[in-house]
Design a protein around this motif. Sequence first.
Motif, short mmCIF file in Angstrom:
data_model
loop_
_atom_site.label_atom_id
_atom_site.label_comp_id
_atom_site.label_asym_id
_atom_site.label_seq_id
_atom_site.Cartn_x
_atom_site.Cartn_y
_atom_site.Cartn_z
N PHE A 2 -8.47 -29.01 28.80
CA PHE A 2 -9.94 -28.26 28.67
C PHE A 2 -10.05 -27.60 27.60
O PHE A 2 -9.34 -27.18 27.12
CB PHE A 2 -9.83 -28.21 30.19
CG PHE A 2 -9.95 -28.93 31.47
CD1 PHE A 2 -11.28 -29.59 31.07
CD2 PHE A 2 -9.65 -28.82 32.47
CE1 PHE A 2 -11.49 -30.41 32.26
CE2 PHE A 2 -9.41 -29.79 33.32
CZ PHE A 2 -10.50 -30.85 33.14
N GLN A 4 -11.58 -24.30 26.94
CA GLN A 4 -12.12 -23.28 27.94
C GLN A 4 -13.90 -22.28 27.00
O GLN A 4 -14.89 -22.95 28.23
CB GLN A 4 -11.71 -22.04 28.64
CG GLN A 4 -10.12 -22.67 29.40
CD GLN A 4 -9.46 -21.36 29.85
OE1 GLN A 4 -9.44 -20.09 29.33
NE2 GLN A 4 -8.65 -21.49 30.82
N THR A 7 -16.63 -25.16 27.73
CA THR A 7 -16.64 -25.53 29.30
C THR A 7 -17.48 -24.73 29.33
O THR A 7 -18.70 -24.61 30.43
CB THR A 7 -15.02 -25.54 29.89
OG1 THR A 7 -14.48 -27.05 29.58
CG2 THR A 7 -15.72 -25.44 31.16
N ALA A 103 -11.00 -34.44 31.46
CA ALA A 103 -11.96 -33.95 30.14
C ALA A 103 -12.26 -34.90 29.18
O ALA A 103 -12.20 -35.99 28.71
CB ALA A 103 -10.96 -32.64 29.22
N TYR A 108 -15.22 -30.40 26.87
CA TYR A 108 -15.11 -29.71 28.83
C TYR A 108 -14.65 -31.09 30.17
O TYR A 108 -15.17 -31.74 29.77
CB TYR A 108 -16.61 -29.33 28.55
CG TYR A 108 -17.47 -30.23 27.93
CD1 TYR A 108 -17.85 -31.22 29.09
CD2 TYR A 108 -17.67 -30.35 26.90
CE1 TYR A 108 -18.86 -32.32 27.89
CE2 TYR A 108 -18.18 -31.52 26.33
CZ TYR A 108 -19.11 -32.15 26.49
OH TYR A 108 -20.15 -33.92 26.64
N PRO A 109 -14.91 -30.36 31.18
CA PRO A 109 -14.67 -32.08 32.65
C PRO A 109 -16.38 -32.30 32.36
O PRO A 109 -17.12 -31.82 32.08
CB PRO A 109 -15.34 -31.29 33.91
CG PRO A 109 -14.52 -29.70 33.32
CD PRO A 109 -15.32 -29.64 32.22
#
Length: 430
Positions: A2, A4, A7, A103, A108-109
């Motif tokens: 990921f 961050q 995200t 990801a 990002y998720p």
Amino acid sequence: MFDQGNTAYVLITAAMVLLMTPGLAFFYGGLVKAKSVISMMMLSFGAIGLIAVLWVLYGYSMVFSGAAGGAGATEHFIGIDGVIGFDPTLFSLNALVDQANSATKAGYPGLAFAAFQATFAIITVALISGAIADRAKFGAWMVFAGVWATIVYFPVASWVFNFTLGKDGSVVDGGWLARMGLIDFAGGTAVHINAGSAGLALALVLGKRVGFAKGAYKPHNPPFVMLGAGLLWFGWFGFNAGSELAADGTASIAFINTLAAPAAAVLGWLVVEKLKDGKATSVGAASGAVAGLVAITPACAALTPFWGMVLGVVAGAVCCLAIDLKFRLGFDDSLDVVGVHLIGGIVGTLFIGVFAYKGIGLIYGGGFHQLGVQALAALVVMVYSFALAYAIGWIIQKTMGFRVTNEDEIAGIDTAVHGEEGYVLLDERV
């Protein structure tokens, strides 16, 4: 792995876009009469409650079904595993949870993207409510909102937002409008033309308010209107710049255009208002800002800041003139959803075909092809949304009834529908 930063960017911009709907509640609430303010604001908050739930249950799966979807779509459709397989216990919750731990290419998720797109669905439905202010039943509105979101917004959003990009940046799979080459960065067609067309349909179904005439209705609270416009403008930075789904140069272009275009639109609206009516008003300034925000939405990443400001001036002036169409044509669009969102969305969508940079727009050597694509997409969404919204509204009106009685409308529908008053100026216990 990921990222961050990306995200956090997606999640923060999603929260900003969600704030737009309470902002819209203030904007619309200040425009209606004092005895309808609770009813008006409840239409927006009802949309938050209902559409968020439908999005989690099946909306996300409908919009981003199949292999397409640059943010990591699922194989789910209408909340069911596969198109043929049937598992009624999963809905799209399974798809969303799966993506919490995976990801996307941007780091990002997929679940963050699902949350971001949920807020778009919510605000689009809420925008429609301004066309039926002062005369709509809350329960009927909720039925309409759920059905319209399911058969209009979710499919149209899939046509526009569900796509996969190839290595050269072109759309190689996804919704048919995206594959056709439509440029709609943040929702000029899927959000504003869509909502504006539905608002026109409902205005025709519910008919005119009692005493409908130019000058018959005055905003009861202009400070509410300006507060709402300010919240909308703040959230719109998340709406437009957030649609890049990454904190990068494209997001920066979208951000500066989201500042410059509505600022120019305020000036464009006020000049026309001064020439037309003799005064530049606070409600006009707020409305001009919203008109500029609407117009720049599809174009925010496709224009230089100069052309963004030109679009803002044009949108502010055109929308200021367009709000009088309801008096000339005889439809009662209470809070000018047609004049601002439908017309503003069309202006912004078509403007791309002429002024988009990087060799796309007509003036940059792109020819008429992109303009044709933009016009066709605008027309398709407008007709589809209007026809289905009219049909849904007509059926609701003929069955459970969509409009309140004339007596309740005249008295103010807050107490009749919700048993509350927006302003209690005298404590009755004294």
